[in-house]
Motif scaffolding. Structure first.
Motif, PDB file in Angstrom:
ATOM      1  N   VAL C  47      52.297 -24.641   2.772  1.00 29.73           N
ATOM      2  CA  VAL C  47      50.934 -24.820   2.264  1.00 29.73           C
ATOM      3  C   VAL C  47      50.291 -26.005   2.991  1.00 29.73           C
ATOM      4  O   VAL C  47      49.120 -25.963   3.363  1.00 29.73           O
ATOM      5  N   ILE C  48      51.082 -27.044   3.220  1.00 27.78           N
ATOM      6  CA  ILE C  48      50.545 -28.204   3.945  1.00 27.78           C
ATOM      7  C   ILE C  48      50.209 -27.813   5.380  1.00 27.78           C
ATOM      8  O   ILE C  48      49.132 -28.131   5.889  1.00 27.78           O
ATOM      9  N   LEU C  49      51.100 -27.070   6.018  1.00 30.79           N
ATOM     10  CA  LEU C  49      50.873 -26.706   7.423  1.00 30.79           C
ATOM     11  C   LEU C  49      49.765 -25.658   7.571  1.00 30.79           C
ATOM     12  O   LEU C  49      48.836 -25.830   8.352  1.00 30.79           O
ATOM     13  N   ILE C  50      49.863 -24.571   6.807  1.00 36.06           N
ATOM     14  CA  ILE C  50      48.919 -23.458   6.974  1.00 36.06           C
ATOM     15  C   ILE C  50      47.653 -23.692   6.147  1.00 36.06           C
ATOM     16  O   ILE C  50      46.542 -23.537   6.619  1.00 36.06           O
ATOM     17  N   GLY C  51      47.856 -24.072   4.884  1.00 34.77           N
ATOM     18  CA  GLY C  51      46.724 -24.195   3.977  1.00 34.77           C
ATOM     19  C   GLY C  51      45.881 -25.429   4.259  1.00 34.77           C
ATOM     20  O   GLY C  51      44.662 -25.339   4.313  1.00 34.77           O
ATOM     21  N   TYR C  52      46.528 -26.578   4.425  1.00 29.21           N
ATOM     22  CA  TYR C  52      45.754 -27.786   4.692  1.00 29.21           C
ATOM     23  C   TYR C  52      45.303 -27.805   6.150  1.00 29.21           C
ATOM     24  O   TYR C  52      44.120 -27.835   6.443  1.00 29.21           O
ATOM     25  N   ALA C 179      52.897 -33.055  -2.252  1.00 29.34           N
ATOM     26  CA  ALA C 179      51.897 -32.221  -1.569  1.00 29.34           C
ATOM     27  C   ALA C 179      50.529 -32.369  -2.224  1.00 29.34           C
ATOM     28  O   ALA C 179      49.507 -32.399  -1.548  1.00 29.34           O
ATOM     29  N   LEU C 180      50.523 -32.467  -3.562  1.00 32.77           N
ATOM     30  CA  LEU C 180      49.248 -32.623  -4.275  1.00 32.77           C
ATOM     31  C   LEU C 180      48.648 -34.004  -4.013  1.00 32.77           C
ATOM     32  O   LEU C 180      47.431 -34.142  -3.883  1.00 32.77           O
ATOM     33  N   VAL C 259      47.290 -19.545  -0.027  1.00 34.12           N
ATOM     34  CA  VAL C 259      47.902 -20.556   0.816  1.00 34.12           C
ATOM     35  C   VAL C 259      47.324 -21.951   0.592  1.00 34.12           C
ATOM     36  O   VAL C 259      47.892 -22.947   1.006  1.00 34.12           O
ATOM     37  N   GLY C 260      46.190 -22.029  -0.107  1.00 32.56           N
ATOM     38  CA  GLY C 260      45.601 -23.341  -0.307  1.00 32.56           C
ATOM     39  C   GLY C 260      46.274 -24.124  -1.419  1.00 32.56           C
ATOM     40  O   GLY C 260      46.154 -25.325  -1.500  1.00 32.56           O
ATOM     41  N   SER C 261      46.990 -23.442  -2.305  1.00 32.30           N
ATOM     42  CA  SER C 261      47.397 -24.151  -3.511  1.00 32.30           C
ATOM     43  C   SER C 261      48.897 -24.149  -3.722  1.00 32.30           C
ATOM     44  O   SER C 261      49.610 -23.207  -3.369  1.00 32.30           O
ATOM     45  N   VAL C 262      49.370 -25.240  -4.313  1.00 33.27           N
ATOM     46  CA  VAL C 262      50.783 -25.428  -4.574  1.00 33.27           C
ATOM     47  C   VAL C 262      51.276 -24.436  -5.630  1.00 33.27           C
ATOM     48  O   VAL C 262      52.351 -23.845  -5.503  1.00 33.27           O
ATOM     49  N   LEU C 305      47.174 -13.836  -4.108  1.00 34.96           N
ATOM     50  CA  LEU C 305      47.163 -13.332  -5.480  1.00 34.96           C
ATOM     51  C   LEU C 305      46.498 -14.282  -6.461  1.00 34.96           C
ATOM     52  O   LEU C 305      45.563 -13.915  -7.170  1.00 34.96           O
ATOM     53  N   LEU C 306      46.975 -15.532  -6.490  1.00 36.04           N
ATOM     54  CA  LEU C 306      46.526 -16.434  -7.542  1.00 36.04           C
ATOM     55  C   LEU C 306      45.023 -16.722  -7.476  1.00 36.04           C
ATOM     56  O   LEU C 306      44.324 -16.572  -8.478  1.00 36.04           O
TER      57      LEU C 306
END
Lengths: 290, 261, 318
Positions: C47-52, C179-180, C259-262, C305-306
């Motif tokens: 998530v850090i690599l792709i989302g952030y 991560a948050l 992918v943006g969220s933990v 999904l989420l």
């Protein structure tokens, strides 16, 4: 010297298959900016369908034709059902879609057919031909000849036909192509169909040498992708050179260094190429506009 | 002393000289405008000055230091900040986060402090937040601070980009068509804002198509045509220059105040 | 606002970890839960690599492999305690990521994908081929870290499943917390900014290559620790942990959940980990269903999904 020639023969044979897979990647990438990770499955399907049709009593030539047509239809279906609905999705989503499609095809193949290794007889027998102290299988000549024929036909298609030029125009600038009246949706369908057919054709050619099972597609896709990248994504010339180069590198590494690490060397060479020439050997340089 | 010195700057794209031998200087508190017809090379000039393109010839100096070919982030550290003609907004971040990104140089610390949310990081971040809110207030976007930037109107995004550029506390600000696509009211606001910034001592380098705006606020105007500087001087001189009238404004041109866009 | 989101995410995650065992029908589910948490941990890294930071990797299983084999090899050959081996693995992964990240991260899109993929394959090849050291494709045994017996000595009897459920859940919580924190920090903002526009990020003073590298190294450490935990809790490890398919699974989990969220990452990890468990009865259909899920979710819920579900709920309330 004999050994070197022998390695080159086997390298070129495998390389020709990589080149065809890379060509499939290139055609789809040009038409839609998508890297289709299910490209290896097309090769697998070409082999598998031919095997089972042949075992069911269909003459080999007809079985092969059938395999190519069915696979081409599946390629078109993949475009219509999975790629077109996801237009404009980020690269990572498209990667997952095509990898998902490849897993789906593998799963279905394994259910419909089986998990065994298969082959059908070589087109011109299995007696090796002696060339300057080395030997080459007649089927290898079929693979090489077939691959060169595909590239030649495609070259004529791109340079001599209106449809071929429309494909090139779409690859160059999708919006501009639409503006001059090119049906880019149809170009995408054509490209997926063509790529699938080329993949299946490669599968038909190489199965008598390498055998086929439901899971051979993954490695082929990776090698083909690597070859396409090495040559420069988006150019048929790059696909041909990249594929043959990769095949020879692997064969030479296996012959002279270590057969276990033949694939490792291939990837190291590719990483090196990407570091020095991020656009690959023949890829076009792009400047970012702001 | 000049803040920015551009000396014989040039670049070619595939044989075409997009910018050729352009020189000028900008002093603190001065508003210098670069004008010229579309394709004259204005944005390319900006991209070379701000380190995005590597110049083919010539040099750029910032506060007496040669910075030709220096990376944009290093230039930002030295006090150069810019906006873009085609918006370069962080679309998926909030409006506030966009401006906070502009505070990167003052709020950054060790990555460990960021991961562990150490007090030092939180202090720096809340200082940046306070500054960012002030800037948003200044461009009338404070009420939209928590909205996703991508949802804002074009005019609002233009102002957001200016706020982000100001967050760097720049010595020199490059504005690439800040009023493009803005209505009369918004244009006037931008006009005032630029004048205020210059009064604070910030050097302003401006590319703008709105001639009324340019003529009103510029101290000095540089005219480009086909990549070359064809004239420079104060607004009155430039607007009477025959070469400018012929090449850029057309022969029917009479008064600068009546010409738009 | 972002601060509130952080605490809500952590609260939901802790509640899930603590309360789920209440509905477990058997001890076996602790094992499954632990596996979900381990997968979620590596996905939080992605998530850090792709989302952030907006960078792709198809080779992160390579780092999981390094972490896993560090825990398998270091206790035996260097005499390190397995937990120190985990730290050693993370350090090697970080160093490796820093080394290859510098040239690799200049590449974009598919080119970055193939470069990372190449790295992952190289790692799995070494693990498969160095039989003398790694046992080859058959894998090798990982010695027990002895933490459970430590607890037993303190008078706390837990089963292996329960122990690893708790331990993995705890590490996941820590990973999520980090991560948050990062999301709403100068570094996180810089990463998200370069994701939006590299040029604009550079002009506000962000050192783009450096921030990309940070995201790459941090996500590599997550994958490595997850790999170590996997090795320790299974007591056995094969080169599959570093394989291409594992990399694909990790990315799919990340994108599937959002992918943006933990929380989304955890959700994606849970679904993709549970799917094969549910399908064991129909083992033959596993690949078919997995492929179908990947394609359908990406077409109909491109946000994952989420976020898509959340959006739909919001839409209904309005």
């Amino acid at each position: 010297m004999d050994a070197l020639l022998q390695f080159l023969f086997s390298g070129l044979t495998v390389g020709a298959v990589y080149a065809l897979v890379a060509l499939g990647f290139t055609l789809i990438y040009n038409a839609s900016d998508v890297v289709n990770f299910a490209q290896g499955e097309f090769v697998m399907l070409g082999g598998m369908i031919t095997v089972f049709a042949y075992q069911a009593g269909v003459p080999l030539l007809l079985a092969a034709t059938l395999a190519i047509l069915i696979t081409a239809a599946l390629g078109v279906a993949l475009n219509k059902l999975a790629i077109e609905p996801a237009r404009g999705a980020p690269v990572v989503s498209l990667i997952i879609i095509t990898i998902g499609a490849s897993i789906l095809i593998r799963g279905a193949t394994q259910l419909i057919f089986d998990k065994q290794l298969h082959r059908f007889p070589a087109f011109s027998g299995d007696d090796p031909i002696r060339v300057m102290g080395a030997t080459i299988l007649p089927q290898s000549l079929w693979v090489l000849g077939g691959a060169l024929a595909v590239f030649a036909v495609l070259w004529v298609f791109f340079s001599r036909t209106l449809t071929g030029k429309a494909v090139l125009a779409t690859a160059n600038n999708r919006v501009a192509a639409q503006l001059v009246g090119i049906n880019t949706g149809w170009i995408m369908t054509l490209s997926f169909g063509l790529s699938a057919a080329i993949g299946a054709f490669a599968g038909v050619l190489v199965t008598p040498i390498t055998l086929v099972s439901y899971d051979v597609g993954v490695t082929l896709a990776l090698k083909g992708f690597a070859a396409a990248m090495l040559g420069g994504m988006g150019t048929p010339k790059g696909a041909l050179v990249g594929g043959l180069l990769l095949g020879c590198l692997e064969a030479l590494t296996a012959g002279y260094l270590s057969s276990q690490y033949k694939e490792a060397v291939a990837f190291i060479v590719i990483l090196g190429t990407l570091f020095v020439m991020p656009q690959g050997l023949f890829g076009a340089k792009t400047t970012e506009r702001v | 002393m000049s803040l920015l010195d551009v000396n014989g700057l040039g670049i070619s794209f595939g044989g075409l000289k997009a910018v050729d031998d352009v020189s000028f200087a900008v002093k603190p508190g001065e508003i210098v405008s670069v004008i010229g017809p579309n394709g004259a090379g204005k944005t390319t000039l900006f991209n070379m000055i701000s380190g995005i393109y590597l110049p083919g010839r010539g040099s750029v100096s910032l506060i007496g230091t040669d910075v030709t070919g220096t990376a944009p982030n290093r230039l930002a550290e030295m006090g150069l900040s810019r906006t873009f003609q085609n918006l370069q907004i962080f679309q998926e971040m909030t409006v506030l986060d966009n401006v906070l990104a502009g505070y990167h140089l003052s709020e950054r610390g060790s990555v460990l402090a960021d991961l562990l949310s150490l007090p030092g990081m939180r202090r720096r971040a809340s200082q940046a937040r306070a500054g960012a809110m002030k800037l948003l207030n200044r461009v009338r976007l404070d009420e939209k601070a928590d909205e996703i930037a991508g949802n804002l109107s074009y005019g609002a995004l233009k102002r957001l980009e200016i706020a982000r550029a100001l967050a760097l506390d720049p010595k020199i600000l490059l504005l690439d068509e800040p009023a493009a696509g803005c209505n009369a009211v918004e244009t006037e606001e931008i006009d005032h804002l630029i004048a205020e910034l210059a009064a604070q001592g910030i050097a302003i380098l401006l590319v703008e198509h709105d001639m009324k705006l340019v003529m009103r606020i510029s101290n000095h105007i540089v005219v480009l045509d086909h990549g070359q500087k064809i004239a420079e001087g104060d607004p009155a001189t430039v607007s009477r220059d025959p070469a400018v009238i012929a090449a850029y404004l057309g022969t029917e041109y009479k008064e600068p105040a009546h010409v738009d866009g | 606002m972002a601060g509130r989101r952080k605490w809500i995410s952590l609260a939901v995650l802790s509640a899930l970890i603590v309360l789920l065992p209440l509905v477990f029908p058997s001890g076996y589910y602790y094992r499954v839960g632990a596996l979900v948490f381990v997968n979620a941990l590596s996905v939080v890294g992605l998530v850090i690599l792709i989302g952030y930071a907006g960078q792709i990797s198809l080779g992160h299983a390579g780092f999981a492999g390094i972490g896993a084999y560090a825990c398998a090899l270091a206790p035996e050959h260097l005499g390190l305690h397995p937990l120190l081996a985990l730290v050693l693995g993370a350090a090697i992964s970080a160093a490796m990521a820093a080394l290859i990240g510098r040239p690799i991260l200049r590449l974009k899109g598919y080119y970055l994908a193939v470069a990372t993929l190449g790295f992952g394959i190289l790692v799995s090849m070494v693990l498969t081929n160095e039989r003398a050291l790694t046992g080859g494709p058959d894998g090798m045994v990982v010695s027990d870290p002895g933490l459970r017996s430590l607890l037993r000595d303190m008078g706390w009897r837990v089963s292996g499943g329960e122990f690893w459920y708790g331990a993995s859940g705890f590490v996941l919580l820590v990973g999520a917390w980090l991560a948050l924190n990062l999301y709403d920090s100068p570094t996180g903002r810089a990463m998200r900014a370069l994701h939006g526009s590299e040029v604009a990020a550079a002009t506000v003073g962000i050192d783009v290559p450096r921030q990309k590298l940070r995201a790459f190294v941090i996500s590599a450490v997550y994958a490595s620790v997850a790999g170590s935990l996997l090795a320790l809790q299974n007591g056995y490890i094969t080169p599959d942990v570093a394989g291409f398919m594992h990399s694909v699974e990790m990315v799919t989990m990340a994108v599937l959940g959002g992918v943006g969220s933990v929380l989304g990452a955890t959700f994606g990890a849970a679904i993709l980990t549970l799917l094969p468990q549910v399908l064991t009865v129909f083992a033959e259909y596993e690949q078919l269903v997995l492929g179908l899920v990947m394609v359908l979710v990406m077409i109909f819920m491109p946000q994952g999904l989420l976020p898509s579900i959340a959006q739909r709920l919001k839409g209904r309330n309005k």
